[in-house]
Design a protein around this motif. Structure first.
Motif, PDB file in Angstrom:
ATOM      1  N   ASN A 177       0.829  -1.208   0.000  1.00 15.34           N
ATOM      2  CA  ASN A 177       0.000   0.000   0.000  1.00 15.34           C
ATOM      3  C   ASN A 177       0.860   1.253   0.000  1.00 15.34           C
ATOM      4  N   ILE A 178       1.856   1.273   0.886  1.00 19.19           N
ATOM      5  CA  ILE A 178       2.690   2.483   1.008  1.00 19.19           C
ATOM      6  C   ILE A 178       3.527   2.684  -0.261  1.00 19.19           C
ATOM      7  N   GLY A 179       4.013   1.578  -0.812  1.00 17.57           N
ATOM      8  CA  GLY A 179       4.897   1.695  -1.977  1.00 17.57           C
ATOM      9  C   GLY A 179       4.171   1.814  -3.308  1.00 17.57           C
ATOM     10  N   LEU A 180       2.835   1.667  -3.291  1.00 15.69           N
ATOM     11  CA  LEU A 180       2.080   1.622  -4.558  1.00 15.69           C
ATOM     12  C   LEU A 180       2.332   2.804  -5.504  1.00 15.69           C
ATOM     13  N   PRO A 181       2.199   4.073  -5.021  1.00 10.69           N
ATOM     14  CA  PRO A 181       2.409   5.168  -5.984  1.00 10.69           C
ATOM     15  C   PRO A 181       3.818   5.186  -6.562  1.00 10.69           C
ATOM     16  N   LEU A 182       4.804   4.767  -5.777  1.00  9.94           N
ATOM     17  CA  LEU A 182       6.192   4.742  -6.274  1.00  9.94           C
ATOM     18  C   LEU A 182       6.354   3.653  -7.330  1.00  9.94           C
TER      19      LEU A 182
ATOM     20  N   GLU B 295       3.894   2.144  -9.181  1.00 11.49           N
ATOM     21  CA  GLU B 295       3.070   2.348 -10.386  1.00 11.49           C
ATOM     22  C   GLU B 295       3.668   3.390 -11.320  1.00 11.49           C
ATOM     23  N   HIS B 296       4.274   4.404 -10.745  1.00 14.90           N
ATOM     24  CA  HIS B 296       4.872   5.447 -11.582  1.00 14.90           C
ATOM     25  C   HIS B 296       6.353   5.185 -11.863  1.00 14.90           C
ATOM     26  N   ARG B 297       6.833   4.036 -11.384  1.00 15.01           N
ATOM     27  CA  ARG B 297       8.227   3.612 -11.604  1.00 15.01           C
ATOM     28  C   ARG B 297       9.201   4.737 -11.261  1.00 15.01           C
ATOM     29  N   LEU B 298       9.006   5.292 -10.069  1.00 15.59           N
ATOM     30  CA  LEU B 298       9.841   6.430  -9.671  1.00 15.59           C
ATOM     31  C   LEU B 298      11.231   5.995  -9.208  1.00 15.59           C
ATOM     32  N   PHE B 299      11.307   4.793  -8.640  1.00  9.49           N
ATOM     33  CA  PHE B 299      12.594   4.287  -8.142  1.00  9.49           C
ATOM     34  C   PHE B 299      12.717   2.802  -8.470  1.00  9.49           C
ATOM     35  N   PRO B 300      13.949   2.271  -8.442  1.00 10.56           N
ATOM     36  CA  PRO B 300      14.093   0.813  -8.555  1.00 10.56           C
ATOM     37  C   PRO B 300      13.481   0.125  -7.324  1.00 10.56           C
ATOM     38  N   GLU B 301      13.150  -1.154  -7.475  1.00  8.87           N
ATOM     39  CA  GLU B 301      12.436  -1.892  -6.435  1.00  8.87           C
ATOM     40  C   GLU B 301      13.170  -1.854  -5.087  1.00  8.87           C
ATOM     41  N   ALA B 302      14.496  -2.015  -5.124  1.00 13.25           N
ATOM     42  CA  ALA B 302      15.264  -2.038  -3.869  1.00 13.25           C
ATOM     43  C   ALA B 302      15.133  -0.709  -3.132  1.00 13.25           C
ATOM     44  N   GLU B 303      15.162   0.370  -3.893  1.00  9.74           N
ATOM     45  CA  GLU B 303      15.052   1.697  -3.271  1.00  9.74           C
ATOM     46  C   GLU B 303      13.642   1.922  -2.707  1.00  9.74           C
ATOM     47  N   ILE B 304      12.656   1.405  -3.433  1.00 10.64           N
ATOM     48  CA  ILE B 304      11.270   1.525  -2.953  1.00 10.64           C
ATOM     49  C   ILE B 304      11.129   0.813  -1.601  1.00 10.64           C
ATOM     50  N   GLN B 305      11.745  -0.357  -1.504  1.00 10.96           N
ATOM     51  CA  GLN B 305      11.698  -1.113  -0.237  1.00 10.96           C
ATOM     52  C   GLN B 305      12.306  -0.285   0.895  1.00 10.96           C
TER      53      GLN B 305
ATOM     54  N   ILE C 265      12.604   3.005   1.071  1.00 11.67           N
ATOM     55  CA  ILE C 265      11.739   4.161   1.376  1.00 11.67           C
ATOM     56  C   ILE C 265      10.552   3.698   2.225  1.00 11.67           C
ATOM     57  N   VAL C 266       9.967   2.555   1.844  1.00 17.82           N
ATOM     58  CA  VAL C 266       8.801   2.043   2.588  1.00 17.82           C
ATOM     59  C   VAL C 266       9.211   1.732   4.023  1.00 17.82           C
ATOM     60  N   GLN C 267      10.352   1.086   4.211  1.00 15.89           N
ATOM     61  CA  GLN C 267      10.811   0.751   5.568  1.00 15.89           C
ATOM     62  C   GLN C 267      11.030   2.018   6.395  1.00 15.89           C
TER      63      GLN C 267
ATOM     64  N   ALA D 299       1.240   7.584   5.882  1.00 10.46           N
ATOM     65  CA  ALA D 299       2.534   7.233   5.302  1.00 10.46           C
ATOM     66  C   ALA D 299       2.434   7.164   3.776  1.00 10.46           C
ATOM     67  N   ARG D 300       1.346   6.592   3.275  1.00 13.27           N
ATOM     68  CA  ARG D 300       1.151   6.483   1.830  1.00 13.27           C
ATOM     69  C   ARG D 300       1.001   7.868   1.195  1.00 13.27           C
ATOM     70  N   ALA D 301       0.315   8.763   1.924  1.00 10.01           N
ATOM     71  CA  ALA D 301       0.106  10.122   1.390  1.00 10.01           C
ATOM     72  C   ALA D 301       1.424  10.891   1.299  1.00 10.01           C
ATOM     73  N   LEU D 302       2.347  10.587   2.219  1.00 12.48           N
ATOM     74  CA  LEU D 302       3.591  11.364   2.265  1.00 12.48           C
ATOM     75  C   LEU D 302       4.740  10.725   1.476  1.00 12.48           C
ATOM     76  N   VAL D 303       4.545   9.479   1.033  1.00 12.17           N
ATOM     77  CA  VAL D 303       5.677   8.724   0.474  1.00 12.17           C
ATOM     78  C   VAL D 303       6.239   9.330  -0.822  1.00 12.17           C
ATOM     79  N   THR D 304       5.391  10.030  -1.564  1.00  7.02           N
ATOM     80  CA  THR D 304       5.877  10.615  -2.825  1.00  7.02           C
ATOM     81  C   THR D 304       6.416  12.035  -2.648  1.00  7.02           C
ATOM     82  N   SER D 305       6.481  12.497  -1.403  1.00  8.28           N
ATOM     83  CA  SER D 305       6.879  13.879  -1.094  1.00  8.28           C
ATOM     84  C   SER D 305       6.122  14.876  -1.977  1.00  8.28           C
ATOM     85  N   PRO D 306       4.793  14.879  -1.886  1.00 10.74           N
ATOM     86  CA  PRO D 306       4.010  15.743  -2.775  1.00 10.74           C
ATOM     87  C   PRO D 306       4.113  17.229  -2.395  1.00 10.74           C
TER      88      PRO D 306
END
Lengths: 269, 403
Positions: B102-107, B109-119, B121-123, B153-160
């Motif tokens: 859930n937290i990593g979904l926007p990252l 779906e928009h392929r903003l970072f590689p998977e390892a980096e997304i993990q 950020i989520v942590q 956390a999900r709302a803030l994860v993309t630093s909007p």
């Protein structure tokens, strides 16, 4: 306008009639846009391959047992009824051809579509309906994730793959059901049974069946997804809205499968 | 004059003939937190959904960065949406996904970072929101408060650049609520996002909101700085922010409430985490028994309630004033040390005496003799200890009378 309708009941009737027609046309337009959107998003890169594979498992793999079961008994009934009819005119040797043509041209695609509607179509409508009322679809939109691309297109892609495969399976199992009753139980010669199938079934019978299954996959998936996706627009709200959307989806899908079947049969003959 | 980032111009919205937004005019400025307050069911969420583009107005216009939202191209809208984030009132978590997904979904779906980096950020987000170890759980396995934090956390994860919060702290306990408020304020200071917040948490929101807008019966009846709110002469605004509605009916039974304890927990969290001091003051009506004998218990109780009301009118919006017994009123003063609290009480005494408190005089024959005890809680104190400390310091009481 109000004065005219008060004085003239005919005007009132036409006004009401016009409103209903406009509402239906609007609904059709929205549905057409929904289908178009689902197809476009299915083709847009990057493809949601993982989601499509998951949906193939859900729509296709999990429907195998129920489709095979219904196909087997349908074939068996066809064998019994066909034998009863053909033996009266001394043509029981045609049983294999009768069962095979009925299954491949007609019952295979229709039975498969109706069984998938009951098993997976209702689940699709309920899933999207719950997502709609719990604002999950709105949440996707606020994240700039197209809800149709994310939720509907993978289902459509998976249905386009699963329906023909399940239809083929349904055809084979149905013919084996007919073989069971016709050959094993009623004693028709197995050689004659298969020779008649071989001599009467042509390629266009098979392709016709597959065309039907592809059209049914689009009808079932888009009708079920459309109803679930728009569960909030119905006359009921919340859980009742979802249950109504699911019921409507299943009923309309089944009816449309039968209507489409007639139209396609008349076109493919 | 600064151009507003978001501007509502005569926006109207009705549902089945029920007018929810009635020609709303509102401006939201960049880099500020604007909090929308108002009664439940008053259309605050509808207003927020208009900003997110989930609802379209029946009439009127919404401008974002000076551009009309209704006439924007689809590509423009998409670009805009990527800068926005929305935290829904009921969390709107995807129930078929785990917390981490859930937290990593926007990252993802928009392929903003590689998977390892997304993990990673989520942590990090899980740690920040005290959610460590639940990344493999599903939303249905979480409590309401945890769901809220996951949604945040999900709302803030993309630093909007713009975050829309729909009641982010409803259902949270006081400590978590204070933590979420602190986090919003902290994030806003660090990243300078524009926040639009719907909240009923008064006065907490006044701490970190640069602007307050009050929505009442479909109209914005106040929009401006929080400290100006108490100065405007509107009974509806005052009734709402003081929570006075229905106070008259309960006047005969003064509350011996525990609302101050909730505030105490929140202030204690601030003190422990950010060393922000606060003071407790207990004002005791020393001659209560004489008043009861003279005027009866009903008048005596009414006197205490009116006394509390009068005091509240002289306090800041962020201060809490509450009856804690038949003859005592407790004041909780955030950002205040004990010596400053003494000055506050001296000022209160002067002002109340100057006003001659007509209501009190009209209802009784004798003066009120009020004493005050002060304490500045330490990090390890609990509410009962602090109350005892304030009451125990009677020998240094500052006395004043109201006649």
């Amino acid at each position: 306008m109000a004065d005219i309708t008060r004085k003239n009941p005919l005007a009132s009737f036409f006004m009401l009639f016009g409103r209903v027609i406009i509402a239906r046309i609007r609904l059709l337009g929205q549905y057409a846009l929904f289908i178009a959107g689902s197809f476009v998003q299915l083709l847009v890169w990057p493809w949601h391959t993982n989601k499509i594979v998951q949906q193939v498992y859900f729509i296709g793999m999990k429907s195998v047992s129920v489709v095979c079961l219904t196909a087997a008994f349908t074939g068996m009934v066809l064998g019994l009824q066909g034998y009863y009819t053909l033996v009266k005119v001394g043509s029981e040797g045609l049983l294999g051809a009768g069962v095979a043509l009925t299954m491949i041209r007609e019952l295979g695609p229709v039975m498969t579509a109706i069984m998938i509607t009951a098993r997976a179509g209702s689940a699709m409508a309920a899933e999207l309906g719950i997502m709609r009322i719990s604002e999950q679809i709105d949440a996707l939109a606020t994240m700039d994730i197209d809800p149709i691309r994310f939720m509907v297109s993978p289902k459509l892609g998976a249905a386009l793959i699963s329906f023909p495969l399940l239809t083929a399976m349904c055809d084979v199992v149905g013919i084996m059901g007919g073989y069971l009753t016709g050959v094993i139980m009623l004693g028709i010669d197995p050689g004659i049974f298969f020779a008649r199938i071989h001599s009467t079934v042509e390629l266009h019978d098979v392709t016709g069946g597959f065309i039907k299954s592809l059209v049914f996959s689009i009808v079932v998936t888009t009708v079920c997804c459309y109803n679930g996706y728009n569960a909030h627009r119905g006359p009921e709200f919340g859980a009742k809205g979802v249950s109504m959307a699911t019921t409507t989806a299943v009923v309309i899908s089944c009816v449309l499968v039968l209507i489409t079947d007639y139209i396609l049969t008349s076109l493919l003959l | 004059m600064t151009t507003p980032l978001i501007r509502f111009e005569k926006v109207k919205k009705a549902f089945n003939g029920n007018l929810v937004l009635d020609a709303i005019d509102l401006e939201i400025f960049q880099g500020e937190i604007t909090t929308i307050i108002g009664k439940s069911g008053g259309g605050k969420s509808v207003l927020l959904k208009h900003i997110a583009g989930l609802l379209q107005p029946d009439s009127g216009n919404i401008y974002i960065n000076g551009e009309r939202l209704a006439t924007m191209k689809k590509s423009q809208r998409r670009r805009l949406r990527r800068k926005f984030s929305y935290m829904f009132q009921d969390s709107a978590l995807f129930d078929f996904m785990t917390v981490g997904q859930n937290i990593g979904l926007p990252l993802r779906e928009h392929r903003l970072f590689p998977e390892a980096e997304i993990q990673t950020i989520v942590q990090k987000k899980l740690e920040e929101f005290d959610l460590v170890g639940i990344d493999h759980e599903y939303p249905s396995q979480l409590s309401g408060g945890m769901k809220k934090r996951v949604a945040l956390a999900r709302a803030l994860v993309t630093s909007p650049e713009v975050i829309l919060f729909d009641e982010p702290t409803t259902g949270l306990d006081p400590i978590r609520k204070a933590a979420v408020h602190t986090m919003i304020a902290d994030y806003q200071h660090r990243f300078g996002f524009t926040g639009v917040l719907i909240s009923h948490e008064i006065p907490d929101v006044f701490y970190f909101s640069q602007r307050i807008a009050m929505l009442h019966e479909g109209k914005i009846i106040y929009a401006g700085a929080p400290d100006q709110l108490q100065k405007i002469d509107d009974p509806t605004v005052h009734a709402f922010i003081r929570g006075f509605e229905g106070r008259t009916e309960i006047a005969s039974t003064p509350s011996i409430g525990d609302g101050w304890q909730r505030r105490f927990s929140e202030e204690m969290t601030r003190l422990q985490r950010h060393r922000v001091p606060f003071a407790l003051v207990v004002l005791t009506i020393e001659n209560m028994s004489a008043i009861v004998t003279q005027s009866g218990p009903v008048v005596a109780q009414k006197t205490v309630t009116q006394f509390a009301d009068n005091i509240q009118r002289h306090l800041r919006l962020t201060d809490t004033c509450e009856c804690i017994g038949s003859n005592a009123v407790l004041l909780l003063l955030p950002f205040t040390r004990a010596n400053q609290a003494r000055l506050v009480c001296a000022k209160l005494a002067r002002e109340l005496n100057a006003e001659q408190t007509q209501q009190i005089r009209a209802s009784m024959d004798s003066c009120l003799a009020v004493s005050a005890g002060f304490t500045e809680p330490a990090e390890s104190d609990n509410s009962e200890q602090c109350l005892d400390q304030a009451l125990a310091q009677k020998e240094i009481f500052y006395k004043f009378s109201i006649c």
